[in-house]
Design a protein around this motif. Structure first.
Motif, PDB file in Angstrom:
ATOM      1  N   GLU A  30       3.477  10.189  -9.637  1.00  0.00           N
ATOM      2  CA  GLU A  30       2.924  10.276 -10.987  1.00  0.00           C
ATOM      3  C   GLU A  30       1.789  11.302 -11.096  1.00  0.00           C
ATOM      4  O   GLU A  30       1.519  11.822 -12.183  1.00  0.00           O
ATOM      5  CB  GLU A  30       2.410   8.899 -11.433  1.00  0.00           C
ATOM      6  CG  GLU A  30       3.517   7.862 -11.589  1.00  0.00           C
ATOM      7  CD  GLU A  30       2.973   6.497 -11.950  1.00  0.00           C
ATOM      8  OE1 GLU A  30       1.729   6.343 -11.936  1.00  0.00           O
ATOM      9  OE2 GLU A  30       3.765   5.593 -12.246  1.00  0.00           O
ATOM     10  N   ASN A  31       1.106  11.583  -9.958  1.00  0.00           N
ATOM     11  CA  ASN A  31      -0.034  12.507  -9.984  1.00  0.00           C
ATOM     12  C   ASN A  31       0.069  13.497  -8.823  1.00  0.00           C
ATOM     13  O   ASN A  31      -0.722  13.455  -7.877  1.00  0.00           O
ATOM     14  CB  ASN A  31      -1.355  11.727  -9.881  1.00  0.00           C
ATOM     15  CG  ASN A  31      -1.494  10.671 -10.959  1.00  0.00           C
ATOM     16  OD1 ASN A  31      -1.923  10.956 -12.068  1.00  0.00           O
ATOM     17  ND2 ASN A  31      -1.146   9.431 -10.607  1.00  0.00           N
ATOM     18  N   PRO A  32       1.048  14.384  -8.859  1.00  0.00           N
ATOM     19  CA  PRO A  32       1.241  15.312  -7.738  1.00  0.00           C
ATOM     20  C   PRO A  32       0.045  16.233  -7.498  1.00  0.00           C
ATOM     21  O   PRO A  32      -0.270  16.571  -6.363  1.00  0.00           O
ATOM     22  CB  PRO A  32       2.483  16.099  -8.142  1.00  0.00           C
ATOM     23  CG  PRO A  32       2.575  15.962  -9.630  1.00  0.00           C
ATOM     24  CD  PRO A  32       2.026  14.609  -9.942  1.00  0.00           C
ATOM     25  N   GLY A  33      -0.621  16.632  -8.580  1.00  0.00           N
ATOM     26  CA  GLY A  33      -1.766  17.522  -8.430  1.00  0.00           C
ATOM     27  C   GLY A  33      -2.909  16.878  -7.672  1.00  0.00           C
ATOM     28  O   GLY A  33      -3.451  17.430  -6.710  1.00  0.00           O
ATOM     29  N   TRP A  34      -3.291  15.672  -8.122  1.00  0.00           N
ATOM     30  CA  TRP A  34      -4.360  14.949  -7.453  1.00  0.00           C
ATOM     31  C   TRP A  34      -3.975  14.581  -6.034  1.00  0.00           C
ATOM     32  O   TRP A  34      -4.816  14.616  -5.112  1.00  0.00           O
ATOM     33  CB  TRP A  34      -4.705  13.687  -8.248  1.00  0.00           C
ATOM     34  CG  TRP A  34      -5.644  13.914  -9.385  1.00  0.00           C
ATOM     35  CD1 TRP A  34      -5.364  13.900 -10.710  1.00  0.00           C
ATOM     36  CD2 TRP A  34      -7.032  14.227  -9.271  1.00  0.00           C
ATOM     37  NE1 TRP A  34      -6.472  14.179 -11.462  1.00  0.00           N
ATOM     38  CE2 TRP A  34      -7.528  14.376 -10.599  1.00  0.00           C
ATOM     39  CE3 TRP A  34      -7.908  14.387  -8.206  1.00  0.00           C
ATOM     40  CZ2 TRP A  34      -8.858  14.677 -10.858  1.00  0.00           C
ATOM     41  CZ3 TRP A  34      -9.242  14.700  -8.465  1.00  0.00           C
ATOM     42  CH2 TRP A  34      -9.694  14.843  -9.781  1.00  0.00           C
ATOM     43  N   ALA A  35      -2.713  14.245  -5.840  1.00  0.00           N
ATOM     44  CA  ALA A  35      -2.265  13.877  -4.489  1.00  0.00           C
ATOM     45  C   ALA A  35      -2.405  15.054  -3.526  1.00  0.00           C
ATOM     46  O   ALA A  35      -2.837  14.899  -2.378  1.00  0.00           O
ATOM     47  CB  ALA A  35      -0.810  13.409  -4.536  1.00  0.00           C
ATOM     48  N   THR A  36      -2.045  16.247  -4.022  1.00  0.00           N
ATOM     49  CA  THR A  36      -2.184  17.445  -3.180  1.00  0.00           C
ATOM     50  C   THR A  36      -3.644  17.706  -2.854  1.00  0.00           C
ATOM     51  O   THR A  36      -4.001  18.034  -1.714  1.00  0.00           O
ATOM     52  CB  THR A  36      -1.570  18.657  -3.892  1.00  0.00           C
ATOM     53  OG1 THR A  36      -0.194  18.404  -4.178  1.00  0.00           O
ATOM     54  CG2 THR A  36      -1.691  19.904  -3.030  1.00  0.00           C
ATOM     55  N   THR A  37      -4.505  17.555  -3.846  1.00  0.00           N
ATOM     56  CA  THR A  37      -5.940  17.774  -3.627  1.00  0.00           C
ATOM     57  C   THR A  37      -6.495  16.797  -2.594  1.00  0.00           C
ATOM     58  O   THR A  37      -7.245  17.179  -1.690  1.00  0.00           O
ATOM     59  CB  THR A  37      -6.706  17.628  -4.951  1.00  0.00           C
ATOM     60  OG1 THR A  37      -6.195  18.567  -5.909  1.00  0.00           O
ATOM     61  CG2 THR A  37      -8.191  17.859  -4.739  1.00  0.00           C
ATOM     62  N   ILE A  38      -6.127  15.534  -2.754  1.00  0.00           N
ATOM     63  CA  ILE A  38      -6.607  14.512  -1.809  1.00  0.00           C
ATOM     64  C   ILE A  38      -6.100  14.803  -0.402  1.00  0.00           C
ATOM     65  O   ILE A  38      -6.833  14.681   0.592  1.00  0.00           O
ATOM     66  CB  ILE A  38      -6.168  13.114  -2.276  1.00  0.00           C
ATOM     67  CG1 ILE A  38      -6.881  12.739  -3.580  1.00  0.00           C
ATOM     68  CG2 ILE A  38      -6.449  12.076  -1.195  1.00  0.00           C
ATOM     69  CD1 ILE A  38      -6.379  11.459  -4.213  1.00  0.00           C
ATOM     70  N   ALA A  39      -4.829  15.216  -0.292  1.00  0.00           N
ATOM     71  CA  ALA A  39      -4.259  15.523   1.014  1.00  0.00           C
ATOM     72  C   ALA A  39      -4.993  16.690   1.666  1.00  0.00           C
ATOM     73  O   ALA A  39      -5.307  16.665   2.863  1.00  0.00           O
ATOM     74  CB  ALA A  39      -2.776  15.839   0.877  1.00  0.00           C
ATOM     75  N   LEU A  40      -5.283  17.735   0.881  1.00  0.00           N
ATOM     76  CA  LEU A  40      -5.990  18.892   1.420  1.00  0.00           C
ATOM     77  C   LEU A  40      -7.406  18.529   1.860  1.00  0.00           C
ATOM     78  O   LEU A  40      -7.876  18.978   2.910  1.00  0.00           O
ATOM     79  CB  LEU A  40      -6.040  20.014   0.373  1.00  0.00           C
ATOM     80  CG  LEU A  40      -4.697  20.687   0.045  1.00  0.00           C
ATOM     81  CD1 LEU A  40      -4.863  21.681  -1.094  1.00  0.00           C
ATOM     82  CD2 LEU A  40      -4.137  21.392   1.280  1.00  0.00           C
ATOM     83  N   LEU A  41      -8.070  17.706   1.062  1.00  0.00           N
ATOM     84  CA  LEU A  41      -9.414  17.272   1.431  1.00  0.00           C
ATOM     85  C   LEU A  41      -9.393  16.435   2.708  1.00  0.00           C
ATOM     86  O   LEU A  41     -10.285  16.546   3.562  1.00  0.00           O
ATOM     87  CB  LEU A  41     -10.046  16.477   0.281  1.00  0.00           C
ATOM     88  CG  LEU A  41     -10.410  17.282  -0.967  1.00  0.00           C
ATOM     89  CD1 LEU A  41     -10.910  16.342  -2.063  1.00  0.00           C
ATOM     90  CD2 LEU A  41     -11.489  18.319  -0.635  1.00  0.00           C
ATOM     91  N   ALA A  76       0.828  -1.207   0.000  1.00  0.00           N
ATOM     92  CA  ALA A  76       0.000   0.000   0.000  1.00  0.00           C
ATOM     93  C   ALA A  76       0.862   1.257   0.000  1.00  0.00           C
ATOM     94  O   ALA A  76       0.588   2.214  -0.730  1.00  0.00           O
ATOM     95  CB  ALA A  76      -0.924  -0.014   1.227  1.00  0.00           C
ATOM     96  N   ILE A  77       1.930   1.252   0.809  1.00  0.00           N
ATOM     97  CA  ILE A  77       2.822   2.419   0.857  1.00  0.00           C
ATOM     98  C   ILE A  77       3.492   2.631  -0.494  1.00  0.00           C
ATOM     99  O   ILE A  77       3.610   3.764  -0.986  1.00  0.00           O
ATOM    100  CB  ILE A  77       3.873   2.232   1.963  1.00  0.00           C
ATOM    101  CG1 ILE A  77       3.200   2.286   3.343  1.00  0.00           C
ATOM    102  CG2 ILE A  77       4.953   3.313   1.881  1.00  0.00           C
ATOM    103  CD1 ILE A  77       4.134   1.980   4.491  1.00  0.00           C
ATOM    104  N   THR A  78       3.934   1.539  -1.103  1.00  0.00           N
ATOM    105  CA  THR A  78       4.572   1.640  -2.421  1.00  0.00           C
ATOM    106  C   THR A  78       3.612   2.212  -3.459  1.00  0.00           C
ATOM    107  O   THR A  78       3.980   3.073  -4.268  1.00  0.00           O
ATOM    108  CB  THR A  78       5.058   0.252  -2.866  1.00  0.00           C
ATOM    109  OG1 THR A  78       5.974  -0.267  -1.889  1.00  0.00           O
ATOM    110  CG2 THR A  78       5.755   0.341  -4.210  1.00  0.00           C
ATOM    111  N   ALA A  79       2.344   1.747  -3.404  1.00  0.00           N
ATOM    112  CA  ALA A  79       1.344   2.238  -4.362  1.00  0.00           C
ATOM    113  C   ALA A  79       1.069   3.727  -4.148  1.00  0.00           C
ATOM    114  O   ALA A  79       0.937   4.484  -5.109  1.00  0.00           O
ATOM    115  CB  ALA A  79       0.055   1.427  -4.214  1.00  0.00           C
ATOM    116  N   VAL A  80       0.995   4.153  -2.876  1.00  0.00           N
ATOM    117  CA  VAL A  80       0.740   5.567  -2.589  1.00  0.00           C
ATOM    118  C   VAL A  80       1.895   6.430  -3.071  1.00  0.00           C
ATOM    119  O   VAL A  80       1.696   7.476  -3.693  1.00  0.00           O
ATOM    120  CB  VAL A  80       0.508   5.762  -1.074  1.00  0.00           C
ATOM    121  CG1 VAL A  80       0.494   7.251  -0.721  1.00  0.00           C
ATOM    122  CG2 VAL A  80      -0.801   5.112  -0.653  1.00  0.00           C
ATOM    123  N   VAL A  81       3.128   5.997  -2.799  1.00  0.00           N
ATOM    124  CA  VAL A  81       4.299   6.763  -3.227  1.00  0.00           C
ATOM    125  C   VAL A  81       4.329   6.874  -4.745  1.00  0.00           C
ATOM    126  O   VAL A  81       4.612   7.947  -5.309  1.00  0.00           O
ATOM    127  CB  VAL A  81       5.590   6.113  -2.692  1.00  0.00           C
ATOM    128  CG1 VAL A  81       6.828   6.762  -3.315  1.00  0.00           C
ATOM    129  CG2 VAL A  81       5.650   6.218  -1.182  1.00  0.00           C
TER     130      VAL A  81
END
Length: 230
Positions: A50-61, A40-45
């Protein structure tokens, strides 16, 4: 009937094998959990890279959701506290409380007033202090609570002053009682090197209603207008 020789040995060996299988099963579950976590950690990293924009959005949410949940929890706790205080403003109800219940009521009142780190200490080994708290400006307070139907005497005041002079040096001392202090007890409290704040029965009623506070901006008077015989 005589037990056949060797039967207990077989039973013992069978039980030992079962215990080994159980232990081995637990180890297998641990290894499986570690493996799943690593995947799971490997998949998240990989996804974040690969998707820094979506990752930032998800983190903020996620952060916003956590903050909202914490705020909602705070409001629920506040609502429960105010409901509890509103249900216990009458002295007739206070008179039916046990000592620990009275201490809990006073601790909740202090929290509602804006004190931080309010801690109930009542019980064995409390050092003569039932509640400690910190005012918004950082001033430490130490309270002794007396759920008395009669008068608080001078010995109780002396014991509290002793605790303030030793273990709780530097704290503002507050003596809260559902009764009154005797004349001698009041003199002991007010003539001390660091006079006590006294919350006797009439002032307690006002405090529980929220019209008075222990905070320095609107401090409770040191004494009441009426003095009981003592």
């Amino acid at each position: 009937m005589a037990r056949r020789p060797g039967r207990s040995g077989r039973s013992g060996r069978s039980g030992h094998r079962r215990r080994r299988r159980k232990t081995g099963g637990n180890e297998g579950l641990w290894l499986l959990g570690i493996g799943v976590t690593a995947i799971a950690i490997t998949a998240v990293v990989k996804y974040v890279s690969e998707n820094p924009g979506w990752a930032t959005t998800i983190a903020l949410l996620t952060v916003a959701a956590l903050c909202g949940a914490l705020f909602l929890r705070y409001r629920v706790i506040q609502a429960r506290r105010m409901k509890f205080l509103a249900a216990n403003t009458e002295l007739a109800k206070v008179d039916l409380m046990t000592g620990p219940q009275f201490e809990h009521l006073i601790a909740e009142r202090m929290t509602a007033d804006g004190f931080r780190r309010v801690q109930q200490r009542g019980g064995k080994g409390d050092g003569g202090v039932d509640i400690t708290a910190t005012a918004p400006g950082g001033k430490p307070y130490a309270l002794q609570c007396k759920r008395y139907s009669g008068n608080v005497g001078a010995p109780e005041v002396r014991n509290f002053l002793g605790a303030l002079a030793n273990t709780f040096a530097g704290h503002t001392g507050v003596l809260v009682t559902s009764g009154h202090l005797t004349r001698q007890a009041r003199e002991e409290a007010l003539n001390a090197r660091q006079p006590l704040l006294l919350v006797e029965r009439d002032r307690l009623a006002d405090w529980l209603l929220g019209t008075l506070t222990l905070l320095p901006r609107r401090p409770l008077p040191l004494v009441e207008g009426e003095e009981p015989a003592g």
